[in-house]
Motif scaffolding. Structure first.
Motif: not given
Length: 125
Positions: A74-87
């Motif tokens: 739910r981070d404001e940054s799509a890059a963070v959301r993508i990284a969390a998704l990958g993890a």
């Protein structure tokens, strides 16, 4: 030097140094490394640092960091959301499936695209 040409600014150099330090964190000899990574992920520091922390948590301790990684979806940054998704997707099972489902409904097309890729990839990738 890229700094002199204006391509690589001092701020970018500092950010790159921080990212390198995050990537170097290891859990084996430094128990505080997990807390450091979690702290970065939960903080308001530059989004690139949060994304690197999420990826590193996925590499080192995805089970122990699952709650923080779920929150990062739910981070404001799509890059963070993508990284969390990958993890989380790397965990496989229900945690991975839930992360993929949440990302598939994201407002950002890049996050949705990554979710679609994860749906078609075997667990652990």
């Amino acid at each position: 030097c890229l700094c002199a040409s204006g391509i690589f600014t001092p701020e970018a150099a500092e950010l790159a140094a921080y990212k390198a330090r995050i990537r170097e964190l290891r859990l084996g000899g430094a128990p505080e490394a997990l807390e450091t990574l979690l702290g970065i992920l939960r903080s308001s520091v530059h989004f690139e640092l949060r994304a690197v922390a999420a990826r590193r948590l996925g590499e080192l301790a995805p089970e122990r960091a699952a709650n923080a990684l779920r929150a990062a979806l739910r981070d404001e940054s799509a890059a963070v959301r993508i990284a969390a998704l990958g993890a989380l997707a790397g965990l496989g099972g229900e945690a991975g499936e839930q992360a993929i489902a949440q990302a598939a409904a994201d407002e950002n097309a890049s996050v949705r695209f990554e979710a679609q890729l994860r749906r078609s990839a075997p667990a652990g990738l």
